[in-house]
Write a protein that holds these residues in place. Structure first.
Motif, PDB file in Angstrom:
ATOM      1  N   ALA A 280       0.843  -1.188   0.000  1.00  0.00           N
ATOM      2  CA  ALA A 280       0.000   0.000   0.000  1.00  0.00           C
ATOM      3  C   ALA A 280       0.881   1.242   0.000  1.00  0.00           C
ATOM      4  O   ALA A 280       1.927   1.285   0.663  1.00  0.00           O
ATOM      5  CB  ALA A 280      -0.903  -0.001   1.230  1.00  0.00           C
ATOM      6  N   ASP A 281       0.462   2.271  -0.723  1.00  0.00           N
ATOM      7  CA  ASP A 281       1.176   3.545  -0.781  1.00  0.00           C
ATOM      8  C   ASP A 281       0.713   4.394   0.393  1.00  0.00           C
ATOM      9  O   ASP A 281      -0.366   4.998   0.369  1.00  0.00           O
ATOM     10  CB  ASP A 281       0.880   4.235  -2.110  1.00  0.00           C
ATOM     11  N   LEU A 282       1.547   4.464   1.424  1.00  0.00           N
ATOM     12  CA  LEU A 282       1.177   5.137   2.669  1.00  0.00           C
ATOM     13  C   LEU A 282       1.870   6.489   2.839  1.00  0.00           C
ATOM     14  O   LEU A 282       1.898   7.035   3.944  1.00  0.00           O
ATOM     15  CB  LEU A 282       1.503   4.242   3.868  1.00  0.00           C
ATOM     16  N   ARG A 283       2.411   7.056   1.755  1.00  0.00           N
ATOM     17  CA  ARG A 283       3.187   8.279   1.895  1.00  0.00           C
ATOM     18  C   ARG A 283       2.363   9.449   2.440  1.00  0.00           C
ATOM     19  O   ARG A 283       2.907  10.293   3.165  1.00  0.00           O
ATOM     20  CB  ARG A 283       3.802   8.653   0.542  1.00  0.00           C
ATOM     21  N   LEU A 284       1.103   9.522   2.088  1.00  0.00           N
ATOM     22  CA  LEU A 284       0.269  10.628   2.561  1.00  0.00           C
ATOM     23  C   LEU A 284      -0.568  10.262   3.781  1.00  0.00           C
ATOM     24  O   LEU A 284      -1.366  11.072   4.249  1.00  0.00           O
ATOM     25  CB  LEU A 284      -0.662  11.091   1.429  1.00  0.00           C
ATOM     26  N   ALA A 285      -0.388   9.033   4.281  1.00  0.00           N
ATOM     27  CA  ALA A 285      -1.186   8.605   5.430  1.00  0.00           C
ATOM     28  C   ALA A 285      -0.830   9.404   6.678  1.00  0.00           C
ATOM     29  O   ALA A 285      -1.711   9.831   7.436  1.00  0.00           O
ATOM     30  CB  ALA A 285      -1.000   7.113   5.678  1.00  0.00           C
ATOM     31  N   LEU A 286       0.477   9.644   6.910  1.00  0.00           N
ATOM     32  CA  LEU A 286       0.883  10.392   8.105  1.00  0.00           C
ATOM     33  C   LEU A 286       0.385  11.838   8.069  1.00  0.00           C
ATOM     34  O   LEU A 286      -0.187  12.314   9.063  1.00  0.00           O
ATOM     35  CB  LEU A 286       2.405  10.351   8.258  1.00  0.00           C
TER      36      LEU A 286
ATOM     37  N   LEU B  21      -4.742   4.691  -1.814  1.00  0.00           N
ATOM     38  CA  LEU B  21      -4.803   5.538  -0.635  1.00  0.00           C
ATOM     39  C   LEU B  21      -4.421   7.000  -0.864  1.00  0.00           C
ATOM     40  O   LEU B  21      -4.984   7.875  -0.199  1.00  0.00           O
ATOM     41  CB  LEU B  21      -3.917   4.951   0.469  1.00  0.00           C
ATOM     42  N   PRO B  22      -3.452   7.349  -1.725  1.00  0.00           N
ATOM     43  CA  PRO B  22      -3.074   8.764  -1.852  1.00  0.00           C
ATOM     44  C   PRO B  22      -4.238   9.710  -2.130  1.00  0.00           C
ATOM     45  O   PRO B  22      -4.357  10.745  -1.461  1.00  0.00           O
ATOM     46  CB  PRO B  22      -2.035   8.746  -2.977  1.00  0.00           C
ATOM     47  N   PRO B  23      -5.133   9.431  -3.090  1.00  0.00           N
ATOM     48  CA  PRO B  23      -6.269  10.342  -3.278  1.00  0.00           C
ATOM     49  C   PRO B  23      -7.157  10.444  -2.049  1.00  0.00           C
ATOM     50  O   PRO B  23      -7.676  11.520  -1.737  1.00  0.00           O
ATOM     51  CB  PRO B  23      -7.032   9.729  -4.457  1.00  0.00           C
ATOM     52  N   LEU B  24      -7.341   9.334  -1.347  1.00  0.00           N
ATOM     53  CA  LEU B  24      -8.150   9.364  -0.131  1.00  0.00           C
ATOM     54  C   LEU B  24      -7.504  10.263   0.919  1.00  0.00           C
ATOM     55  O   LEU B  24      -8.169  11.127   1.518  1.00  0.00           O
ATOM     56  CB  LEU B  24      -8.332   7.947   0.415  1.00  0.00           C
ATOM     57  N   CYS B  25      -6.194  10.074   1.145  1.00  0.00           N
ATOM     58  CA  CYS B  25      -5.498  10.879   2.157  1.00  0.00           C
ATOM     59  C   CYS B  25      -5.491  12.352   1.777  1.00  0.00           C
ATOM     60  O   CYS B  25      -5.691  13.234   2.630  1.00  0.00           O
ATOM     61  CB  CYS B  25      -4.073  10.373   2.330  1.00  0.00           C
TER      62      CYS B  25
END
Length: 779
Positions: free
Chosen positions: A3-9, A327-331
């Motif tokens: 998963a691309d979590l770069r924008l999650a934080l 995930l990036p668009p969601l974050c």
């Protein structure tokens, strides 16, 4: 499966900051300064590193993430600081109510309100409606605002409050605690006076919604009530009983327009545009425009805003030739929306929308891969989708409503395909309702059929045994759910790199589920079995309100129905009550009649007090429509109920009294002697005492939840052994009061309170009186 979590934080920290500032607005200024300083320092360090080490070093390390997170938090803090003085103006704070003139802009659909929301007689239709407070004039002081406000008003029959229109209202403005979805409650003293109409685009949307309602008005039953909610997110026609069934069966999300609806709209535009040969960027532009109109049509609820913002981000990336998904668009949509409105951080709808989408993105594929070991691929995927969304949302659901709904999974598997059909066909009917109403009325039968199916699924599972199992500690249950989800993720994602860790995590997760399910189910069975089978009286724990059952020779009487249908339905299920022979409605305040939908269609005879306006008459009409015989109660009436005789002691026939002072007061005489005082005040209690020779009783249902307005003379005359105080835990009224408890103590009556003891059951006879309480031994 990475998963691309770069924008999650950045999204998580921005959410945390917004949540904190929504509840502590005074911290907005220092938090803004601190966030920008941290962001500036991280940016300088990042640039210095780039200069010294080149672009390669710029893309490595944690500094880029720190800069993004700092910028996201700084934007949210700045917004909270800039908008805070309008959201909660200092001039209107202080915790006290103010009388004056308010200018409000309507933001939601008006819904019928219970008469308890109003302190005086009112003609017309009583409604509540979401609005934004634009200004408030108290005396010579005018205060500008931009504050979400829940308005209680009375409007003429047939009158409307269109979304986007502005009205002037004279009334009382009451501030709420910081962090609530609304900043104020506005209780109108007179009818709203129109100031200006809605802008053209909102007027267009209102016309379309009205056309949809007219087009589908001829459709019958639950399918018609639910159709507008499934198609355009307008659930104002959904009756409380159906809404509760949707909630218990885990289908409420279907009436909240979200990502699936936005995806349908965008996909339709892109496909049609492609068939017409339009270029990609033009198709994207048209999609964004149509999506904007769709948001206006369905009203910008938090879940709609999240879904639309995410869709726009994906479309913009597509137009730029950089397709984006996952995930990036969601974050990024979370950060954008919180920067525009930090108070969304405390919206349950926003949280559930984000979590459900994240669950679908992160968990669907792992769950499906596990399911494929036992099920066909298509079925594994069909099961994985609702399970993924449910796992992600369950911690928040436990915090909102601490209960387990075991039929959510099968209900969603059966309802989801029908929901997709309603979404597509409902939009078709919506358009036809404007251009060709007659054709739209005919086509409306197509989405009605799957809508009726969803309603039937909801009611079927909501009426199944153990449809809602209470959980003692919602916070603990939420924490356990988070841990179980993490264990599952470890078991799935660690299977290749750590072959020994994965089975251990999976085993722990399975064992935890089995133990937890067994504990909850066992507790539910134990709670049900613990209730004495020979019970005579049961005071339901339904919060701040009254609902007391009597049982004699397989007959059931119920005095009042509490404020909400769901707690009463739970109590009836626990006491194994399926039919009510006699219902007494002492008066029409919300805390005594709000739960009526839980018993409509299950009552034979109803005794009621004097009505107080059209809203009360509508309640009685609903009871009659459900097959009940409704009779006005007056002093001197009597009848039989099992081994008991009942006598009406108050009010007098043709009495001009209404409300609390006209509460139906009924005496039951049989194996026990019981008196129910409704919400009578001291003067009315003295009048009851003077008009009747009551004598000693075994049980008294204490008047008005234990308020201070009590007659010690009456309690001294009846000298009840037991005093039942039906009262909500932590209520803001201070009930039961020290004065009431002192009166009971002086006359020798032992008080039992639902806020402390939960369900209270009385059994035996006058000679062998026995008490059982839900929360352990009685004090």
């Amino acid at each position: 499966m990475r998963a691309d979590l770069r924008l999650a934080l950045p999204a998580a920290l921005a959410w945390a900051a917004a949540w904190l500032l929504a509840g502590a607005p005074d911290l907005a200024a220092p938090a803004t300064v601190a966030a920008w300083l941290i962001t500036a320092a991280a940016t300088v360090s990042l640039l210095a590193r780039a200069v010294s080490g080149g672009s390669a070093r710029l893309r490595t390390g944690r500094l880029p993430s720190v800069v993004l997170a700092g910028a996201a938090v700084a934007l949210v803090c700045s917004s909270a600081f800039a908008l805070g003085h309008l959201r909660h103006p200092p001039e209107l704070e202080g915790g006290r109510s103010r009388a004056g003139e308010a200018l409000v802009t309507i933001t939601g659909v008006a819904k019928p309100a219970a008469s308890a929301a109003f302190g005086a007689d009112a003609d017309g239709q009583r409604v509540t409606v979401d609005a934004v407070l634009d200004s408030f004039i108290a005396g010579d002081t005018r205060t500008q605002a931009r504050a979400p406000t829940l308005v209680f008003a009375t409007i003429a029959q047939g009158a409307r409050l269109p979304i986007g229109s502005s009205f002037r209202v004279h009334g009382t403005l009451t501030p709420l605690a910081a962090g609530e979805s609304n900043e104020f409650l506005l209780f109108a003293r007179d009818g709203p006076q129109a100031e200006r109409g809605p802008p053209w685009y909102l007027d267009w949307a209102d016309t379309v919604r009205t056309g949809f309602r007219h087009t589908t008005a001829h459709l019958p039953g639950d399918g018609a009530d639910l159709l507008a909610g499934l198609a355009i997110g307008d659930d104002s026609s959904v009756v409380p009983a159906l809404h509760d069934a949707m909630t218990v069966s885990g289908l409420t999300h279907l009436t909240a327009v979200s990502g699936a609806n936005c995806a349908i709209v965008v996909s339709a535009v892109m496909l049609v545009g492609g068939a017409l040969g339009l270029r990609r960027r033009l198709r994207v532009g048209v999609s964004v425009l149509v999506l904007g109109l769709f948001v206006v049509l369905v009203t910008p609820e938090p879940s709609v805003l999240r879904a639309a913002t995410m869709a726009v981000i994906v479309l913009v990336a597509l137009a730029a030739g950089r397709p984006s998904s996952g995930l990036p668009p969601l974050c990024l949509s979370v950060v954008v929306l919180l920067a525009l409105d930090p108070w969304l951080a405390r919206s349950a709808g926003f949280a559930l929308s984000v979590l459900a989408t994240a669950g679908l993105l992160l968990l669907t594929r792992p769950l499906a891969s596990v399911g494929e070991r036992f099920l066909p691929r298509w079925l594994a995927l069909a099961v994985a989708v609702p399970v993924a969304a449910q796992l992600a949302c369950q911690p928040v659901l436990f915090l909102l409503t601490p209960q387990i709904t075991p039929y959510t999974l099968p209900a969603n598997i059966l309802a989801e395909p029908a929901a997709a059909a309603v979404s597509v066909l409902g939009l078709v009917v919506c358009l036809l309702g404007v251009v060709a109403p007659s054709l739209g009325a005919l086509v409306a039968w197509l989405p009605w059929l799957p809508s009726a199916w969803i309603a039937a699924v909801a009611r079927f599972f909501a009426s199944a045994p153990f449809a809602a199992i209470p959980v003692p500690d919602g916070a603990l249950a939420a924490s356990v759910t988070v841990v179980l989800t993490l264990l599952f993720l470890v078991a799935v994602f660690a299977s290749r790199r750590h072959p020994r860790l994965a089975p251990l995590a999976g085993l722990l997760a399975v064992l935890s589920v089995v133990v937890g399910a067994g504990t909850v189910a066992g507790g539910a069975l134990a709670r049900s079995a613990a209730v004495p089978r020979d019970w005579q009286v049961a005071a339901c724990d339904i919060g701040q309100g009254d609902a007391v059952l009597l049982h004699s020779r397989d007959q059931i009487a119920l005095v009042d129905v509490g404020p909400d249908p769901r707690p009463l339905a739970d109590c009836l299920e626990r006491m194994q009550v399926h039919r009510i022979d006699l219902l007494v409605l002492t008066h029409y305040d919300r805390d005594h009649v709000g739960g009526l939908d839980a018993v409509i269609g299950r009552v034979d005879t109803v005794l009621v007090g004097p009505t107080d306006g059209p809203a009360d008459e509508r309640l009685l009409a609903e009871l009659r429509a459900g097959g009940a015989q409704v009779a006005d109660a007056a002093r001197g009436q009597s009848g039989a109920f099992g081994d008991y005789r009942w006598d009406i002691l108050w009010p007098r026939a043709a009495s001009p009294l209404a409300g609390n002072e006209a509460s139906v007061t009924v005496l039951f005489t049989g194996p026990l002697r019981l008196i129910f005082l409704g919400d009578l005040g001291e003067q009315a209690q003295d009048a009851v005492r003077a008009a009747n020779r009551i004598g000693p009783v075994d049980v008294v249902k204490v008047a008005h939840h234990g308020s201070a307005d009590q007659s010690e003379r009456l309690y001294g005359d009846i000298r009840a052994v037991i005093g039942l105080v039906s009262v909500g835990e932590g209520n803001s009224y201070g009930h039961p009061t020290d004065r009431l408890l002192g009166i009971l103590g002086r006359v020798g009556t032992r008080a039992f309170r639902t806020d402390l003891e939960g369900l209270i059951v009385v059994s035996g006879t006058s000679a062998t009186l026995a008490i059982w309480t839900e929360k352990g031994e009685p004090p």
